[in-house]
Design a protein around this motif. Structure first.
Motif, PDB file in Angstrom:
ATOM      1  N   TRP A 170      -8.430  11.935   0.358  1.00  0.00           N
ATOM      2  CA  TRP A 170      -7.666  11.294  -0.707  1.00  0.00           C
ATOM      3  C   TRP A 170      -7.325  12.282  -1.823  1.00  0.00           C
ATOM      4  O   TRP A 170      -6.261  12.200  -2.437  1.00  0.00           O
ATOM      5  CB  TRP A 170      -8.418  10.093  -1.261  1.00  0.00           C
ATOM      6  CG  TRP A 170      -7.629   9.308  -2.273  1.00  0.00           C
ATOM      7  CD1 TRP A 170      -7.931   9.102  -3.589  1.00  0.00           C
ATOM      8  CD2 TRP A 170      -6.383   8.641  -2.051  1.00  0.00           C
ATOM      9  NE1 TRP A 170      -6.970   8.347  -4.196  1.00  0.00           N
ATOM     10  CE2 TRP A 170      -5.994   8.043  -3.272  1.00  0.00           C
ATOM     11  CE3 TRP A 170      -5.558   8.485  -0.944  1.00  0.00           C
ATOM     12  CZ2 TRP A 170      -4.825   7.312  -3.412  1.00  0.00           C
ATOM     13  CZ3 TRP A 170      -4.391   7.745  -1.079  1.00  0.00           C
ATOM     14  CH2 TRP A 170      -4.039   7.170  -2.300  1.00  0.00           C
ATOM     15  N   THR A 199      -1.771   2.187  -2.734  1.00  0.00           N
ATOM     16  CA  THR A 199      -2.886   1.448  -2.153  1.00  0.00           C
ATOM     17  C   THR A 199      -2.773   1.376  -0.632  1.00  0.00           C
ATOM     18  O   THR A 199      -3.779   1.461   0.086  1.00  0.00           O
ATOM     19  CB  THR A 199      -2.942   0.034  -2.741  1.00  0.00           C
ATOM     20  OG1 THR A 199      -2.960   0.114  -4.166  1.00  0.00           O
ATOM     21  CG2 THR A 199      -4.179  -0.707  -2.264  1.00  0.00           C
ATOM     22  N   THR A 200      -1.546   1.246  -0.127  1.00  0.00           N
ATOM     23  CA  THR A 200      -1.353   1.236   1.329  1.00  0.00           C
ATOM     24  C   THR A 200      -1.752   2.560   1.940  1.00  0.00           C
ATOM     25  O   THR A 200      -2.421   2.605   2.987  1.00  0.00           O
ATOM     26  CB  THR A 200       0.120   0.931   1.646  1.00  0.00           C
ATOM     27  OG1 THR A 200       0.487  -0.317   1.053  1.00  0.00           O
ATOM     28  CG2 THR A 200       0.334   0.849   3.155  1.00  0.00           C
ATOM     29  N   CYS A 203      -5.499   2.754   2.201  1.00  0.00           N
ATOM     30  CA  CYS A 203      -6.008   1.990   3.352  1.00  0.00           C
ATOM     31  C   CYS A 203      -5.795   2.753   4.648  1.00  0.00           C
ATOM     32  O   CYS A 203      -6.649   2.702   5.555  1.00  0.00           O
ATOM     33  CB  CYS A 203      -5.343   0.624   3.412  1.00  0.00           C
ATOM     34  SG  CYS A 203      -5.726  -0.458   2.012  1.00  0.00           S
ATOM     35  N   TRP A 204      -4.688   3.472   4.765  1.00  0.00           N
ATOM     36  CA  TRP A 204      -4.468   4.298   5.949  1.00  0.00           C
ATOM     37  C   TRP A 204      -5.514   5.412   6.035  1.00  0.00           C
ATOM     38  O   TRP A 204      -5.963   5.761   7.134  1.00  0.00           O
ATOM     39  CB  TRP A 204      -3.066   4.891   5.920  1.00  0.00           C
ATOM     40  CG  TRP A 204      -1.991   3.869   6.125  1.00  0.00           C
ATOM     41  CD1 TRP A 204      -2.148   2.544   6.427  1.00  0.00           C
ATOM     42  CD2 TRP A 204      -0.573   4.082   6.041  1.00  0.00           C
ATOM     43  NE1 TRP A 204      -0.940   1.918   6.539  1.00  0.00           N
ATOM     44  CE2 TRP A 204       0.057   2.834   6.306  1.00  0.00           C
ATOM     45  CE3 TRP A 204       0.226   5.179   5.750  1.00  0.00           C
ATOM     46  CZ2 TRP A 204       1.433   2.677   6.306  1.00  0.00           C
ATOM     47  CZ3 TRP A 204       1.602   5.028   5.743  1.00  0.00           C
ATOM     48  CH2 TRP A 204       2.198   3.794   6.024  1.00  0.00           C
ATOM     49  N   VAL A 206      -8.568   5.144   4.942  1.00  0.00           N
ATOM     50  CA  VAL A 206      -9.793   4.475   5.381  1.00  0.00           C
ATOM     51  C   VAL A 206      -9.813   4.346   6.902  1.00  0.00           C
ATOM     52  O   VAL A 206     -10.803   4.683   7.570  1.00  0.00           O
ATOM     53  CB  VAL A 206      -9.922   3.098   4.709  1.00  0.00           C
ATOM     54  CG1 VAL A 206     -11.104   2.320   5.299  1.00  0.00           C
ATOM     55  CG2 VAL A 206     -10.101   3.248   3.199  1.00  0.00           C
ATOM     56  N   MET A 207      -8.721   3.871   7.477  1.00  0.00           N
ATOM     57  CA  MET A 207      -8.658   3.684   8.925  1.00  0.00           C
ATOM     58  C   MET A 207      -8.706   5.022   9.657  1.00  0.00           C
ATOM     59  O   MET A 207      -9.390   5.160  10.691  1.00  0.00           O
ATOM     60  CB  MET A 207      -7.390   2.914   9.287  1.00  0.00           C
ATOM     61  CG  MET A 207      -7.380   1.484   8.781  1.00  0.00           C
ATOM     62  SD  MET A 207      -5.937   0.550   9.328  1.00  0.00           S
ATOM     63  CE  MET A 207      -4.619   1.394   8.444  1.00  0.00           C
TER      64      MET A 207
END
Length: 273
Positions: A170, A199-200, A203-204, A206-207
């Motif tokens: 990040w 934010t999207t 999340c990517w 995270v995955m």
């Protein structure tokens, strides 16, 4: 972790095996922290045209470059953390895992305070990116604090690794968002779609990092099964024995003839204290 063997907390290497053995056992993680923190510290000091001025000469005096000084503090913490790792692994008579864990936890406590202060006056895209980073640092601080009382917990180690991956990936993404956008156009603070896509993207990350850990575990598990298929069978076929602080007291003997059993019982009774 697949073979249930703790390789992370091995003892310090003996000092009588030559220079090459000492170099092979050096804490490269701590060395990388020291070098990286030192390089970034020098970069922050010399990146400004007039240098790292602490206060100006006006009346009344004002503090100068607050964010740069916070960056400098973060990089110095990284270098000091590396010094502690090298000292614990290669200079102390015995490795002190509690010292290493405590230093990392303290570093993240200070880092969290710096980041909370770092977002003062920020808005829009910069505030959103740093808020997500603060969330990761806060979770990391909690995990590292719990590890002070449970350093060998496997689940905590996995969560720590995942959060470190999240923090690193990040930070790279934030650098591109704030300073070098891929599109060549700066992100707009007044565009709600830009805030939502930040934010999207998080999340990517995270995955992606979760899949990265899953892939590493799958490859390691497959490699272990292919190259060591009979380690459990070998361990199960060994004769069981009872341990004491000094070593094995006795080992269960295989089945023998009745006459041999009587002789062994006599020998055991004579040798018993």
């Amino acid at each position: 972790m697949i073979v249930n063997d703790s390789l992370l907390y091995s003892a310090c290497p003996p000092r009588n095996k030559g220079i090459w053995a000492g170099l092979w056992k050096i804490s490269y993680g701590g060395l990388i922290k020291m070098v990286t923190g030192s390089i970034l510290t020098v970069y922050v000091v010399f990146c400004l045209d007039d240098g790292m001025v602490f206060v100006d000469r006006e009346v009344p005096p004002r503090f100068m470059y607050p964010k740069e000084w916070q960056h400098l503090t973060m990089f110095i913490l990284l270098a000091l953390n590396g010094c502690v790792d090298v000292m614990s692994n290669n200079l102390l008579p015995q490795r002190c895992v509690l010292l290493e864990k405590g230093t990392v936890a303290l570093t993240f406590y200070v880092l969290l305070m710096l980041l909370v202060s770092h977002v003062q006056g920020s808005a829009g895209v910069e505030l959103q990116t740093h808020s997500l980073l603060i969330m990761v640092v806060f979770l990391m601080m909690l995990v590292l604090t719990i590890q002070l009382w449970a350093p060998d917990a496997v689940h905590l180690s996995l969560i720590e690794t995942f959060l470190f991956l999240m923090m690193g990936s990040w930070l790279v993404q934030v650098g591109f968002i704030l300073y070098r956008p891929v599109s060549g156009y700066p992100w707009q603070d007044d565009d709600i779609s830009d805030i939502m896509f930040i934010t999207t993207f998080f999340c990517w990350h995270v995955m992606t990092n979760a899949l990265c850990l899953l892939g590493i575990y799958s490859i390691a598990s497959l490699w272990h099964r292919c190259h060591s298929p009979s380690w459990k069978l070998t361990a199960s076929t060994e004769a069981p024995y009872y341990m004491s602080p000094e070593g094995p007291v006795y080992e269960l003997l295989p089945e023998v003839e009745p006459s041999e059993k009587d002789e062994q019982a006599l020998l055991l009774s004579e040798s018993a204290p």
